[in-house]
Design an enzyme around this catalytic site. Sequence first.
Site, short mmCIF file in Angstrom:
data_model
loop_
_atom_site.label_atom_id
_atom_site.label_comp_id
_atom_site.label_asym_id
_atom_site.label_seq_id
_atom_site.Cartn_x
_atom_site.Cartn_y
_atom_site.Cartn_z
N GLN A 196 51.65 48.56 26.60
CA GLN A 196 51.45 49.57 27.66
C GLN A 196 52.49 49.38 28.77
OE1 GLN A 196 47.59 51.05 29.35
NE2 GLN A 196 48.02 49.57 30.94
N LYS A 238 48.51 41.71 29.93
CA LYS A 238 47.66 41.67 28.73
C LYS A 238 47.94 42.88 27.84
CE LYS A 238 43.14 42.54 28.21
NZ LYS A 238 43.00 43.18 26.89
N SER A 294 37.41 44.17 30.28
CA SER A 294 36.12 44.86 30.45
C SER A 294 35.40 44.95 29.11
CB SER A 294 36.36 46.27 30.98
OG SER A 294 37.10 46.20 32.17
N HIS A 350 41.70 42.05 37.35
CA HIS A 350 42.12 43.18 38.18
C HIS A 350 42.34 42.73 39.63
CE1 HIS A 350 39.77 45.37 34.98
NE2 HIS A 350 40.88 46.06 34.97
O1 PAF Z 1 45.28 49.69 31.61
C1 PAF Z 1 44.45 50.54 31.97
O2 PAF Z 1 43.41 50.22 32.56
C2 PAF Z 1 44.71 51.99 31.66
O3 PAF Z 1 45.35 52.15 30.44
C3 PAF Z 1 45.45 52.73 32.79
C4 PAF Z 1 46.85 52.17 32.98
C5 PAF Z 1 44.68 52.61 34.09
C6 PAF Z 1 45.59 54.21 32.44
O4 PAF Z 1 44.35 54.81 32.27
#
Ligand code: PAF
Length: 281
Positions: free
Chosen positions: A156, A152, A189, A38
């Site tokens: 998404q 990763k 995580s 992150h």
């Molecule tokens: O990738 C993530 O951590 C989550 O899917 C996100 C994009 C913050 C949406 O809750």
Amino acid sequence: MIEVISDLAPLRKRICDWRCAKLRIAFVPTMGNLHAGHHSLIKLARQHADRVIASVFVNPTQFGPNEDFSRYPRTPEADAAGLEAAGCDALWLPSVDTMYPYGVHGAVRMQVPGVTDTLEGAHRPGHFDGVATVVSRLFNQVQPDVAVFGRKDYQQLAVIRYLVRDMAFPIELFAGETLRESDGLAMSSRNQYLTAEERPRAGEIHRVLQVMRAATMAGTPRAEVEAEARARLGETGFTVDYAVLRRPDLSEPVDGEDGPRVALIAARLGRTRLIDNIEFQ
Ligand code: PAF
């Protein structure tokens, strides 16, 4: 000092002040329990904007009924400290009531078609509706110029790209590289759920992805590459949801066809579900 904001009114004021000062704003949405992966997204965001804001929100609408919503690790103080060290200016920390004023069941929902039908979408029904729903809300709240997501979560990223284009969010997207532990395990995580006995085996996912890449580049037929990957993961004790080769748009490639590829794996080791991918030509 990082500014931690938990209500919409101060968030809007902060964003408005930055806008009035003609500052470019980058946004990094997260679910918290932040790690070096992150922090690298924050650093990437920094390169593209004058101010960086991250959010930490464990989003209930993207977890299925038997998933880990309640046990998902929540570490807001450590998250704020890590974000500050990584160069983040503000942390948006909304409550569930702020995010979903009509409650989770009364919420207006987003649904992205097509790209959500397969892989994670097939194995986690409703997951991407929840992601698209919360990301749309976060975009409306933060109104960034730039948003950064990690590679990763490959599918998404495809969902967010579709969402941004289709909903005409005036936001430029950037994708951050996956950071890995020394044995190749993608930082996540969820890695902390792994037991001491499972942890050394978890690196096998990345090794199998590399084998899939090498075999594909050597001309091995796709079905063989995928079957071999599933078998290898099974031997290491994984329950495999999928181990597949796809085109970048996640459609199924045909043997003998050139072009970029992505190998994607989702597999469970004990109670921990891990996903990873590798992109190649
Ligand atoms: O990738 C993530 O951590 C989550 O899917 C996100 C994009 C913050 C949406 O809750």
